[in-house]
Design a protein around this motif. Structure first.
Motif, PDB file in Angstrom:
ATOM      1  N   VAL A  37     -18.121 -25.270  29.015  1.00  0.00           N
ATOM      2  CA  VAL A  37     -18.352 -25.435  30.448  1.00  0.00           C
ATOM      3  C   VAL A  37     -19.157 -24.263  31.002  1.00  0.00           C
ATOM      4  N   GLY A  38     -20.172 -24.584  31.782  1.00  0.00           N
ATOM      5  CA  GLY A  38     -20.939 -23.551  32.463  1.00  0.00           C
ATOM      6  C   GLY A  38     -22.115 -23.038  31.654  1.00  0.00           C
ATOM      7  N   TYR A  39     -23.049 -22.415  32.354  1.00  0.00           N
ATOM      8  CA  TYR A  39     -24.297 -21.974  31.741  1.00  0.00           C
ATOM      9  C   TYR A  39     -24.083 -21.008  30.589  1.00  0.00           C
ATOM     10  N   ARG A  40     -23.240 -20.000  30.790  1.00  0.00           N
ATOM     11  CA  ARG A  40     -23.083 -18.964  29.768  1.00  0.00           C
ATOM     12  C   ARG A  40     -22.518 -19.528  28.466  1.00  0.00           C
ATOM     13  N   GLN A  41     -21.502 -20.374  28.564  1.00  0.00           N
ATOM     14  CA  GLN A  41     -20.920 -20.964  27.354  1.00  0.00           C
ATOM     15  C   GLN A  41     -21.921 -21.866  26.641  1.00  0.00           C
TER      16      GLN A  41
END
Length: 289
Positions: free
Chosen positions: A28-32
């Motif tokens: 989930v999310g950009y960094r992951q």
């Protein structure tokens, strides 16, 4: 890889979008997502040399510092913008009943961001909001980005990089959204190379995914040829949600009516079950009185 347009944050399992699913595992999310793509052999900056990679990371942190707070304040923190545009925009796109909950969670997140990056609380009086400070820093950032891009197609030459994606993610939203108060929008319009940068990526990459308007007319039909695939899919899912909600409401009302009927019958029976016999306990109680 298949890309699915979805407006239900609960699909990710963490209450946020976007997410990447590989098998049964979700990131989930950009960094992951970025970390997983790097590990799986899809590093976006593989073509950059060592110096460019360091510059890309430094520029990205600098853009985050100057545009992240501006975005959160003028999209979620500025009261008039939030009440007249943002809340309705997100509520319209989020499935029922989550549309009553999620817009306010984004505003609370903006409050946390602004306390750290802006130095003020959006719940304070308006005169305590550092809107001019945020705007000034954002304009300086846009000016430098315009000079950095120059006449190039991408910031680091002929191929796109992570930095191009980060810049687009901020500038496109700020430039495209219609808000009562958005001072950076006109400033971006004055940087034609950035406008071309935004429009080119929107047309080439997101033409089938982005919404073409801030809100859909009530009379809009999902078969309208002018709609993007995302808008058409949203209208179809919205209709399905309304039908399911209507059926659920009817079942709930029917169950409640049946339950009330059973209770009324039990009450009526208990009041008519007196057998007419006087017991000694009753006479003793009358004597004691």
């Amino acid at each position: 890889m298949g890309v699915q347009t979805n407006t239900n944050p609960l699909r990710s399992g963490a209450g946020k979008l976007p997410y990447l699913q590989i098998g049964n595992e979700k990131f989930v999310g950009y960094r992951q997502i970025k970390r997983v793509l790097d590990v799986e052999g899809y590093p976006i900056d593989a073509h950059l040399n060592t110096k460019q990679k360091f510059l890309s990371a430094s520029y990205a942190n600098w853009v985050f510092t100057n545009l992240h707070a501006y975005y959160h304040y003028f999209v979620f923190g500025e009261a008039n913008n939030y009440d007249t545009t943002t809340r309705g925009l997100y509520a319209k796109r989020t499935p029922f009943p989550f549309n009553f909950y999620y817009p306010s969670t984004y505003q609370r997140e903006a409050c946390d961001v602004l306390q750290v990056l802006g130095g003020f609380d959006i719940n304070d009086k308006v005169e305590n909001h550092e809107a001019d400070f945020l705007t000034s820093n954002a304009k300086k950032c846009v000016n430098l980005l315009s000079r950095k891009l120059g006449r190039k197609v991408w910031f680091f030459g002929d191929s796109y990089s992570e930095f191009d994606a980060i810049v687009y993610s901020y500038l496109a939203l700020i430039f495209k959204i219609t808000l009562p108060n958005n001072p950076l929008q006109n400033h971006i319009k004055g940087c034609q190379n950035l406008v071309n940068f935004i429009n080119r990526i929107t047309k080439d990459i997101f033409r089938n995914e982005g919404y073409s308007s801030t809100k859909l007319a009530k009379s809009t039909d999902s078969s309208d040829a002018a709609l993007t695939p995302s808008e058409r899919k949203f209208l179809e899912s919205e209709l399905n949600t309304k039908v399911a909600a209507g059926i659920g409401a009817m079942l709930a009302m029917g169950a409640f009516a049946a339950w009330r009927g059973i209770c009324n019958q039990l009450t009526t029976r208990s009041s008519t079950d007196y057998d007419g016999i006087d017991y000694e306990d009753d006479e003793i109680e009358d004597g004691m009185e």
